[in-house]
Design an enzyme around this catalytic site. Structure first.
Site, mmCIF file in Angstrom:
data_model
loop_
_atom_site.group_PDB
_atom_site.id
_atom_site.type_symbol
_atom_site.label_atom_id
_atom_site.label_comp_id
_atom_site.label_asym_id
_atom_site.label_seq_id
_atom_site.Cartn_x
_atom_site.Cartn_y
_atom_site.Cartn_z
ATOM 1 N N GLY A 1 0.852 -1.199 0.000
ATOM 2 C CA GLY A 1 0.000 0.000 0.000
ATOM 3 C C GLY A 1 0.878 1.236 0.000
ATOM 4 N N ALA A 2 1.830 1.276 -0.953
ATOM 5 C CA ALA A 2 2.943 2.243 -0.872
ATOM 6 C C ALA A 2 2.739 3.511 -1.688
ATOM 7 C CB ALA A 2 4.225 1.555 -1.362
ATOM 8 N N GLY B 1 -0.759 8.407 0.906
ATOM 9 C CA GLY B 1 -1.055 8.517 2.331
ATOM 10 C C GLY B 1 0.039 7.980 3.231
ATOM 11 N N TYR B 2 -0.382 7.212 4.227
ATOM 12 C CA TYR B 2 0.567 6.726 5.221
ATOM 13 C C TYR B 2 1.579 5.739 4.645
ATOM 14 C CZ TYR B 2 -1.501 9.036 9.250
ATOM 15 O OH TYR B 2 -1.898 9.978 10.163
ATOM 16 N N LEU C 1 -2.586 -0.984 3.738
ATOM 17 C CA LEU C 1 -3.678 -1.045 2.761
ATOM 18 C C LEU C 1 -4.908 -0.342 3.314
ATOM 19 C CD1 LEU C 1 -3.891 -4.673 1.317
ATOM 20 C CD2 LEU C 1 -2.709 -2.676 0.417
ATOM 21 N N ALA C 2 -5.570 0.407 2.461
ATOM 22 C CA ALA C 2 -6.916 0.896 2.769
ATOM 23 C C ALA C 2 -7.713 0.569 1.510
ATOM 24 C CB ALA C 2 -6.909 2.382 3.046
ATOM 25 N N TYR D 1 -16.337 4.997 13.976
ATOM 26 C CA TYR D 1 -15.020 4.427 13.671
ATOM 27 C C TYR D 1 -14.628 3.326 14.665
ATOM 28 C CZ TYR D 1 -10.605 4.037 11.328
ATOM 29 O OH TYR D 1 -9.561 3.527 10.611
ATOM 30 N N VAL E 1 -6.412 13.914 6.192
ATOM 31 C CA VAL E 1 -7.095 13.830 4.910
ATOM 32 C C VAL E 1 -6.341 12.861 4.005
ATOM 33 C CG1 VAL E 1 -7.888 15.115 2.890
ATOM 34 C CG2 VAL E 1 -7.725 16.258 5.111
ATOM 35 N N THR E 2 -6.952 11.749 3.680
ATOM 36 C CA THR E 2 -6.418 10.859 2.644
ATOM 37 C C THR E 2 -7.612 10.428 1.809
ATOM 38 O OG1 THR E 2 -6.724 8.815 3.889
ATOM 39 C CG2 THR E 2 -4.602 9.931 4.186
#
Ligand code: NAD
Length: 391
Positions: free
Chosen positions: A47-48, A51-52, A138-139, A233, A269-270
Site C-alpha cells: 500500500g505504498a 497517504g501513510y 492497505l486501505a 469508527y 485527509v487521505t
C-alpha cells in the site's frame, strides 16, 4: 494535456504528474532534514503509493538509506485519462531514489492475491535476499479471496444507528447524518477486507519462503479518535476490523516469525478518510485547533516520527497495551477539549470560523497533485509517465 482537478464528491478523477512529483520531493526533503535513529535496511511496503504507506516508504528510504519494494494498486494514464496519483507518486519516488542511489522497485497489482505475494517474494529473493521490515498500509474497499469470493467493507455503526453532524464539502454546509448499523455479514466482510487476515498471509508467505530476517518487524496502521467519532469508527464496522488487526499483531508476535506492531495514527485527509461520514468535519476542526497550537502534522511528519522516535527508538515506545501512539498529540487533553467545544457549537453559519476548511480542501487537492508550490498548472504536459521498475 493541461490537467485540471475534476472533483466528484470525495474523489478527484484527474491527477497531476508534476504536482505529485513536487509533493513527493517535499516529503523527501522533510525526512532528509530530520534526525535519524538507526533502522531497517530492506523494507517491503504494502500500500505504498499514497497517504501513510507512501510516507512510510519515504521515511524508511531517506532516514536509513533503506532499499524499498512497494506494492501498489494503481492505473497508468490511458488515452486522455490521467494516471492515478498513486502511480505518479510512485514514478516520482523511484526517480528520486535512483538519483540518490537507493534501491526502489514496485509491483502494481492486488496485494490480496497470491500472485502478487509470489511476485514480491521472487523480487526479494533475487534482489534483496531478505527484508527486515514490512509495512502493511492497505486501505481498500474490497477484497477477493483465493476461492473467488468478493468481500466489500462498509463504514457503518455496530448495534444502533448514530446521528451526528457531518459536512457536505460540495457546498460547505453542516447537517445531521444518521449512519445505519451494519449487518452481521457486513461486519464480517469489513473484517475480511481491513482486518489482519491478509497481513498474516503476507508474513506467513514471506516467512515460508525464507525471505524474512530473524529480527524482522512489521507494522500496520489503526485509528482510535475521540468519543464523537467512536460509533462511526472505533466502535463501528471498521473498528471491528482494526480490533482484528490488533489481535493479529499479538498472534504474529507470539508465533515468533516477526515482531508485529500496530501504530495508532492521527486522523488526516487521505483518499480513504474522505469517504467516512462525520470524520471529515472532525478532521477540519482538528486541523484548525492543531495548527493554532502549532502541533499539526501530516502523513510525512507522522511517519518520520513513527520510524525515528517510536518504532526504531532504542526500545519501541508503546502504550500499556503495546500499541504505538502516533495520535499522542491529537488526543492531548488541551486539543480534544477545544475540538469538543467547537464541535458542539459548529453549524453552517460559523463553519468557516470553527473549522479549517481551506486546510482540508488544500490537503484534499494535494492528494491528486494539485496546489503544489512551483508547479505551472497551466502548462501543457505529458500525462504518460513511466514507473521505472514497471516500465
Ligand atoms: P490511502 O487511501 O491514502 O492509501 C491506501 C493505499 O493502499 C494506496 O497506496 C492504495 O493504492 C493501496 N491499496 C488499496 N487497495 C490495494 C490493493 N488491493 N492492493 C495493493 N494496494 C492497495 O489510505 P491511508 O489513509 O494512508 O490508510 C492507510 C492505513 O492507515 C489504513 O489502514 C488506514 O485505516 C490507516 N489510518 C488512516 C488514518 C487516516 O486518517 N487517513 C488514520 C489512522 C490510520
Amino acid at each position: 494535456m493541461i490537467i485540471k482537478p475534476k472533483i466528484r464528491g470525495f474523489i478527484c478523477t484527474t491527477a497531476h504528474p508534476e504536482g505529485c512529483k513536487a509533493l513527493v520531493k517535499s516529503e523527501i526533503e522533510y525526512v532528509k532534514a530530520q534526525k535519524h535513529s538507526s533502522g531497517p535496511k530492506k523494507v517491503l511496503v504494502i500500500g505504498a503509493s499514497m497517504g501513510y504507506g507512501l510516507a512510510s516508504r519515504i521515511s524508511a528510504a531517506y532516514s536509513y538509506g533503506a532499499a524499498t519494494l512497494g506494492v501498489i494498486f494503481d492505473k497508468p494514464a490511458s488515452g486522455s485519462r490521467t494516471a492515478t496519483s498513486g502511480w505518479y507518486n510512485t514514478a516520482a519516488f523511484e526517480q528520486f531514489a535512483a538519483q540518490d542511489g537507493l534501491y526502489a522497485k514496485t509491483i502494481n497489482g492486488d496485494a490480496y492475491s497470491k500472485e502478487i505475494k509470489d511476485k514480491a517474494i521472487e523480487i526479494i529473493k533475487n534482489d534483496l535476499g531478505k527484508v527486515d521490515c514490512v509495512v502493511y498500509s492497505l486501505a481498500a474497499p474490497r477484497r477477493t479471496t483465493a476461492d473467488g469470493t468478493m468481500y466489500t467493507s462498509v463504514l457503518k455503526t455496530v448495534g444502533e444507528a448514530y446521528t451526528n453532524k457531518t459536512i457536505d464539502l460540495k457546498n460547505n454546509t453542516v447537517s445531521d447524518i444518521t449512519v445505519e448499523p451494519a449487518t452481521e455479514d457486513e461486519i464480517n466482510a469489513t473484517v475480511k477486507v481491513m482486518g489482519g487476515e491478509d497481513w498474516k498471509d503476507w508474513i506467513d508467505a514471506l516467512s515460508a519462503a525464507g525471505v524474512l530476517e530473524d529480527n524482522a518487524v512489521t507494522v500496520a496502521y489503526s485509528y482510535i479518535g475521540p468519543d464523537i467519532t467512536h460509533p462511526m469508527y472505533a466502535d463501528g464496522s471498521i473498528g471491528k476490523a482494526k480490533d482484528h488487526l490488533f489481535a493479529t499483531a499479538k498472534e504474529m508476535t507470539a508465533q515468533g516469525k516477526v515482531k508485529a506492531y500496530i501504530s495508532v495514527n492521527k486522523a488526516l485527509v487521505t483518499q480513504s478518510s474522505a469517504a467516512i461520514p462525520i470524520v471529515p468535519l472532525y478532521i477540519s476542526i482538528l486541523y484548525k485547533v492543531m495548527k493554532e497550537k502549532g502541533c499539526h502534522e501530516g502523513c510525512i511528519e507522522q511517519m518520520c516520527r513513527l520510524f525515528n522516535e517510536k518504532l526504531y527508538a532504542d526500545v519501541p515506545v508503546t502504550d500499556d497495551e503495546g500499541r504505538i501512539r502516533m495520535d499522542d498529540l491529537e488526543m492531548g487533553e488541551e486539543i480534544q477539549s477545544e475540538v469538543h467545544r467547537l464541535w458542539t457549537e459548529i453549524s453552517t453559519e460559523n463553519l468557516a470560523d470553527h473549522a479549517d476548511l481551506d486546510g482540508y480542501a488544500e490537503d484534499f487537492r494535494k492528494l491528486f497533485g494539485f496546489g503544489a508550490d512551483g508547479v505551472d498548472y497551466d502548462a501543457d504536459i505529458d500525462q504518460n509517465v513511466m514507473i521505472p521498475s514497471i516500465g
